[in-house]
Design a protein around this motif. Structure first.
Motif, PDB file in Angstrom:
ATOM      1  N   MET A   1       0.876  -1.076   0.041  1.00 28.84           N
ATOM      2  CA  MET A   1       0.129   0.023   0.129  1.00 28.84           C
ATOM      3  C   MET A   1       0.856   1.413  -0.009  1.00 28.84           C
ATOM      4  O   MET A   1       1.766   1.203   0.737  1.00 28.84           O
ATOM      5  CB  MET A   1      -1.016  -0.017   1.268  1.00 28.84           C
ATOM      6  CG  MET A   1      -1.917   1.098   1.564  1.00 28.84           C
ATOM      7  SD  MET A   1      -2.884   1.230   2.761  1.00 28.84           S
ATOM      8  CE  MET A   1      -4.044  -0.313   2.228  1.00 28.84           C
ATOM      9  N   ALA A   2       0.454   2.197  -0.755  1.00 28.10           N
ATOM     10  CA  ALA A   2       1.275   3.382  -1.021  1.00 28.10           C
ATOM     11  C   ALA A   2       1.293   4.337   0.135  1.00 28.10           C
ATOM     12  O   ALA A   2       0.266   4.355   1.268  1.00 28.10           O
ATOM     13  CB  ALA A   2       0.844   4.368  -2.069  1.00 28.10           C
ATOM     14  N   ASP A   3       2.504   4.941   0.595  1.00 28.11           N
ATOM     15  CA  ASP A   3       2.579   5.673   1.922  1.00 28.11           C
ATOM     16  C   ASP A   3       1.360   6.958   1.774  1.00 28.11           C
ATOM     17  O   ASP A   3       1.149   7.435   0.844  1.00 28.11           O
ATOM     18  CB  ASP A   3       4.092   6.490   1.952  1.00 28.11           C
ATOM     19  CG  ASP A   3       4.306   7.441   3.035  1.00 28.11           C
ATOM     20  OD1 ASP A   3       3.237   7.146   4.206  1.00 28.11           O
ATOM     21  OD2 ASP A   3       4.534   8.304   2.741  1.00 28.11           O
ATOM     22  N   PRO A   4       0.607   6.809   2.879  1.00 28.41           N
ATOM     23  CA  PRO A   4      -0.554   7.742   2.681  1.00 28.41           C
ATOM     24  C   PRO A   4       0.159   9.215   2.765  1.00 28.41           C
ATOM     25  O   PRO A   4      -0.707  10.090   1.985  1.00 28.41           O
ATOM     26  CB  PRO A   4      -1.514   7.709   4.043  1.00 28.41           C
ATOM     27  CG  PRO A   4      -0.399   6.961   4.928  1.00 28.41           C
ATOM     28  CD  PRO A   4       0.196   5.993   4.085  1.00 28.41           C
ATOM     29  N   VAL A   5       0.881   9.467   3.262  1.00 32.28           N
ATOM     30  CA  VAL A   5       1.532  11.081   3.270  1.00 32.28           C
ATOM     31  C   VAL A   5       1.827  11.331   1.917  1.00 32.28           C
ATOM     32  O   VAL A   5       1.614  12.454   1.197  1.00 32.28           O
ATOM     33  CB  VAL A   5       2.806  11.151   4.097  1.00 32.28           C
ATOM     34  CG1 VAL A   5       3.530  12.489   3.997  1.00 32.28           C
ATOM     35  CG2 VAL A   5       2.327  11.055   5.542  1.00 32.28           C
ATOM     36  N   SER A   6       2.661  10.398   1.205  1.00 31.67           N
ATOM     37  CA  SER A   6       3.022  10.782  -0.270  1.00 31.67           C
ATOM     38  C   SER A   6       1.771  10.782  -1.135  1.00 31.67           C
ATOM     39  O   SER A   6       1.728  11.886  -2.144  1.00 31.67           O
ATOM     40  CB  SER A   6       3.826   9.526  -0.888  1.00 31.67           C
ATOM     41  OG  SER A   6       5.019   9.361  -0.166  1.00 31.67           O
ATOM     42  N   VAL A   7       0.523  10.244  -0.804  1.00 35.70           N
ATOM     43  CA  VAL A   7      -0.463  10.061  -1.616  1.00 35.70           C
ATOM     44  C   VAL A   7      -1.146  11.631  -1.486  1.00 35.70           C
ATOM     45  O   VAL A   7      -1.604  12.123  -2.250  1.00 35.70           O
ATOM     46  CB  VAL A   7      -1.543   9.169  -1.366  1.00 35.70           C
ATOM     47  CG1 VAL A   7      -2.903   9.480  -1.952  1.00 35.70           C
ATOM     48  CG2 VAL A   7      -0.960   7.665  -1.536  1.00 35.70           C
ATOM     49  N   LEU A   8      -1.204  12.074  -0.052  1.00 30.41           N
ATOM     50  CA  LEU A   8      -1.843  13.323   0.305  1.00 30.41           C
ATOM     51  C   LEU A   8      -1.093  14.440  -0.580  1.00 30.41           C
ATOM     52  O   LEU A   8      -1.434  15.619  -0.946  1.00 30.41           O
ATOM     53  CB  LEU A   8      -1.981  13.248   1.545  1.00 30.41           C
ATOM     54  CG  LEU A   8      -2.937  12.468   2.398  1.00 30.41           C
ATOM     55  CD1 LEU A   8      -2.802  12.591   3.718  1.00 30.41           C
ATOM     56  CD2 LEU A   8      -4.435  12.785   1.877  1.00 30.41           C
ATOM     57  N   GLN A   9       0.114  14.383  -0.449  1.00 31.31           N
ATOM     58  CA  GLN A   9       1.182  15.321  -0.803  1.00 31.31           C
ATOM     59  C   GLN A   9       0.853  15.382  -2.507  1.00 31.31           C
ATOM     60  O   GLN A   9       0.787  16.565  -2.945  1.00 31.31           O
ATOM     61  CB  GLN A   9       2.609  14.934  -0.623  1.00 31.31           C
ATOM     62  CG  GLN A   9       3.139  15.194   0.796  1.00 31.31           C
ATOM     63  CD  GLN A   9       4.425  14.802   1.017  1.00 31.31           C
ATOM     64  OE1 GLN A   9       5.000  13.932   0.670  1.00 31.31           O
ATOM     65  NE2 GLN A   9       5.374  15.390   2.130  1.00 31.31           N
ATOM     66  N   ALA A  10       0.795  14.471  -3.115  1.00 29.87           N
ATOM     67  CA  ALA A  10       0.519  14.453  -4.637  1.00 29.87           C
ATOM     68  C   ALA A  10      -0.821  15.355  -4.835  1.00 29.87           C
ATOM     69  O   ALA A  10      -0.876  15.803  -5.814  1.00 29.87           O
ATOM     70  CB  ALA A  10       0.684  13.077  -5.009  1.00 29.87           C
ATOM     71  N   ILE A  11      -1.855  14.810  -3.914  1.00 33.03           N
ATOM     72  CA  ILE A  11      -3.128  15.525  -4.080  1.00 33.03           C
ATOM     73  C   ILE A  11      -3.113  16.770  -3.729  1.00 33.03           C
ATOM     74  O   ILE A  11      -3.803  17.698  -4.994  1.00 33.03           O
ATOM     75  CB  ILE A  11      -4.117  14.735  -3.139  1.00 33.03           C
ATOM     76  CG1 ILE A  11      -4.545  13.305  -3.779  1.00 33.03           C
ATOM     77  CG2 ILE A  11      -5.473  15.537  -3.185  1.00 33.03           C
ATOM     78  CD1 ILE A  11      -5.091  12.596  -2.721  1.00 33.03           C
ATOM     79  N   LEU A  12      -2.309  17.227  -2.920  1.00 33.96           N
ATOM     80  CA  LEU A  12      -2.510  18.663  -2.364  1.00 33.96           C
ATOM     81  C   LEU A  12      -1.490  19.798  -3.052  1.00 33.96           C
ATOM     82  O   LEU A  12      -1.783  21.148  -3.010  1.00 33.96           O
ATOM     83  CB  LEU A  12      -2.420  18.868  -0.961  1.00 33.96           C
ATOM     84  CG  LEU A  12      -3.779  17.998  -0.295  1.00 33.96           C
ATOM     85  CD1 LEU A  12      -3.242  17.762   1.264  1.00 33.96           C
ATOM     86  CD2 LEU A  12      -4.973  18.921  -0.380  1.00 33.96           C
ATOM     87  N   GLY A  13      -0.350  19.146  -3.459  1.00 32.46           N
ATOM     88  CA  GLY A  13       0.700  20.107  -3.828  1.00 32.46           C
ATOM     89  C   GLY A  13       1.447  20.448  -2.527  1.00 32.46           C
ATOM     90  O   GLY A  13       1.071  20.394  -1.291  1.00 32.46           O
ATOM     91  N   PRO A  14       2.532  21.210  -2.687  1.00 33.05           N
ATOM     92  CA  PRO A  14       3.482  21.666  -1.806  1.00 33.05           C
ATOM     93  C   PRO A  14       2.900  22.635  -0.799  1.00 33.05           C
ATOM     94  O   PRO A  14       3.267  22.651   0.457  1.00 33.05           O
ATOM     95  CB  PRO A  14       4.816  22.225  -2.447  1.00 33.05           C
ATOM     96  CG  PRO A  14       4.198  22.633  -3.840  1.00 33.05           C
ATOM     97  CD  PRO A  14       3.118  21.606  -4.078  1.00 33.05           C
TER      98      PRO A  14
END
Length: 468
Positions: A1-14
Motif C-alpha cells: 500500500m502506498a504511503d498515505p503521506v505521499s498520496v496526500l502530498q500528490a493530491i494537495l501540492g506543496p
C-alpha cells in the motif's frame, strides 16, 4: 500500500500539506488541553481536493479531523492519535454574491465569520451570528458545532441560519444540498443533521446561509440590576414590551466586570454606580420610523419603578454602544488573563437562570470554599457561561475540576436544561453525556455515526465513543 503521506502530498501540492513545525499551530486546541501531533495538516482549496483527501485517508485507515478556526472549547477539532490527518478549510474562503431578494448567500466553509460580516456591509445585509471568536471562527466550524451567539434567541442557532449545504461524506462522496430555500420537506432534514455533528458525519465544504436586512437604527442600554432574579423579571417584561425589536439581552456579574477592568486597561465603565448584576439590552429595527428610544426608555422607567433596575444609561453614540458591548464580550478574556479557570457551558429555561446561578453558587462553594464564580451569557435563551476562578490566593482548583463539572451538569439536567449549550461535546464531554443523557438517546447517536461512517475514520472519539 502506498504511503498515505505521499498520496496526500500528490493530491494537495506543496502548499496544501504541512508537517513538522509548520503543522504545530493546528495541533492543539484553543485551551491547550487536547491534541497530539498528527501525520500532518491537509489544506485543500476545493471540494474535489477535500473529497480526494477523505477517500485516500479512508483507504489507508487514517483518521480525518476536520478543522475550522480551531476556536472550540471541547477539543473536537484536534487529533487524539498520531495516525490522523487534520483537514483545515482555511484556504477555502470564497464568498459569493448575496441575493437580496432571496435573502441568502453561498460561501465556502473556510470563510471567517468577521470577513462575511464585512463583505455584507455594502449590500445593506447582515448574517445575524455574533460571538467573541468571530475574528477567527470559520463558517464550517460554526456549522459543525451549531453555534449560537448573542442573537440566537431572536434569529436562532446555526441550524436555523443554514439553508443548504455541500458535504463530503466519510467515503469521499459529495452531497450537493446547496438549495437556497427555507421550506424543503423532501425527506429527512439532512442539512440540520450536519449542524452540530462536529465533523463526525462528514466535512461541510460550502453553505447557503440566510441573510437579513441590516438594522437602520439601534437603541442600547447598560443597566445595573438589583440581582439575577430582577434581571430575569425585567427580561421577561422586555420580551413582551419590545417584541421583535429586542435584539440583545446579555447579562454579566460584577466578578467578571472587575476582572475585565483589571486586565484590560482600555475598557471603560461609564455608569455612576456598580452592582452585582448587569444587563446589556439592545433594540433594533429595519425601519427608522420605529420609536426604539421611546420603547426602551419606557421599559427602563418601569424597571426602576418596580425596583428591578438600580441604574442605567442609554448609548448616545455608536462608540458608546461599542463600549457597552465590549464590557460583555471581554468577560472571557478578563478571566483568562486572571489565570487558571474552569468553563461550563450551561443552558436552562430562561426563567430558571437566577435559580440556577443561586443554586450553583452554593454547590460550588461547598466543593471549594471561596471559589470565584463568573456567570455571564445570553438571558434571552437561558445560556449561562458559568466560569470559575480559584479562590483568592490560590492558583488552582485543588484537583476538583471534574467534581465541579459533574455537579453543575446534574443541576442543569435537573432543571430541564443542558450541560452543552453551544460549545458541543467534542472530546471533553462524551463521558458526561453518557452519564447524563438517556441510554436510548446515546444509542441513536451511535447508530447514526455507524450508518454514516462504519469505518469510524471521521473525527473518531468526538460526540460518541469509537467502537472497540
Amino acid at each position: 500500500m502506498a504511503d498515505p503521506v505521499s498520496v496526500l502530498q500528490a493530491i494537495l501540492g506543496p502548499k496544501g500539506w504541512l508537517s513538522g513545525t509548520d503543522a504545530e499551530p493546528y495541533q492543539r486546541d484553543w485551551l491547550n488541553r487536547y491534541g497530539v501531533a498528527p501525520l500532518g495538516v491537509a489544506r485543500p482549496v476545493s471540494t474535489a481536493e477535500v473529497a480526494a483527501v477523505v477517500k485516500a485517508c479512508r483507504e489507508a485507515g487514517v483518521a480525518v479531523i476536520p478543522q475550522g478556526g480551531n476556536t472550540g472549547l471541547c477539543g473536537g477539532a484536534v487529533a487524539d492519535r498520531p495516525n490522523a490527518v487534520i483537514v483545515s478549510l482555511s484556504r477555502m474562503t470564497a464568498i459569493g454574491e448575496p441575493d437580496p431578494e432571496s435573502g441568502s448567500i453561498a460561501v465556502d466553509a473556510g470563510v471567517v465569520l468577521a470577513a462575511l460580516h464585512e463583505a455584507l456591509e455594502p449590500h445593506g445585509l447582515m448574517f445575524p451570528m455574533h460571538l467573541g471568536a468571530e475574528g477567527s471562527a470559520r463558517i464550517g466550524g460554526l456549522i459543525g458545532t451549531n453555534a449560537g451567539g448573542s442573537q440566537a434567541f431572536r434569529y436562532g442557532m446555526m441550524q436555523d441560519l443554514v439553508l443548504g449545504l455541500e458535504v463530503v461524506t466519510p467515503d469521499g462522496a459529495v452531497w450537493d444540498g446547496l438549495r437556497a430555500v427555507q421550506k424543503d420537506n423532501a425527506g429527512y432534514q439532512l442539512r440540520k443533521l450536519f449542524c452540530g455533528s462536529e465533523g463526525t458525519l462528514g466535512i461541510v465544504t460550502r453553505a447557503v446561509l440566510r441573510l437579513y436586512p441590516t438594522p437602520k437604527q439601534q437603541a442600547s442600554a447598560l443597566l445595573v440590576m438589583s440581582d439575577f432574579a430582577a434581571a430575569v423579571s425585567f427580561g421577561a417584561y422586555l420580551r413582551g414590551e419590545a417584541g421583535e425589536f429586542l435584539a440583545g439581552l446579555e447579562f454579566f456579574s460584577d466578578v467578571g466586570l472587575a476582572l475585565a477592568l483589571k486586565h484590560l486597561p482600555d475598557l471603560a465603565y461609564q455608569l455612576e454606580t456598580r452592582g452585582d448584576v448587569y444587563l446589556l439590552v439592545e433594540l433594533a429595527s429595519g425601519s427608522p420610523r420605529v420609536p426604539l428610544d421611546e420603547i426602551l426608555n419606557s421599559a427602563l422607567e418601569w424597571g426602576m419603578e418596580q425596583g428591578l433596575v438600580e441604574d442605567g444609561a442609554l448609548a448616545n453614540s455608536g462608540a458608546q454602544r461599542a463600549q457597552f458591548w465590549r464590557l460583555r464580550e471581554e468577560q472571557p478574556e478578563g478571566q483568562r488573563l486572571e489565570g487558571e479557570q474552569l468553563k461550563h457551558d450551561i443552558s436552562v429555561p430562561p426563567g430558571a437562570v437566577a435559580r440556577f446561578i443561586e443554586a450553583g453558587a452554593k454547590i460550588c462553594d461547598d466543593i471549594l470554599s471561596g471559589v470565584r464564580i463568573n456567570p455571564f451569557g445570553h438571558l434571552g435563551d437561558g445560556n449561562i457561561h458559568y466560569n470559575l476562578s480559584p479562590p483568592g490566593g490560590r492558583a488552582d482548583f485543588d484537583g476538583k475540576a471534574g467534581e465541579f463539572a459533574e455537579a453543575l451538569a446534574a443541576l442543569a439536567t435537573e432543571m430541564g436544561g443542558s450541560f452543552a449549550a453551544e460549545h458541543g461535546l467534542g472530546r471533553a464531554k462524551i463521558a458526561m453525556a453518557d452519564r447524563t443523557r438517556g441510554v436510548m438517546e446515546r444509542e441513536l447517536m451511535a447508530r447514526l455515526k455507524a450508518a454514516f461512517d462504519p469505518s469510524d475514520t471521521m473525527n473518531p472519539g468526538v460526540l460518541v465513543h469509537s467502537p472497540k
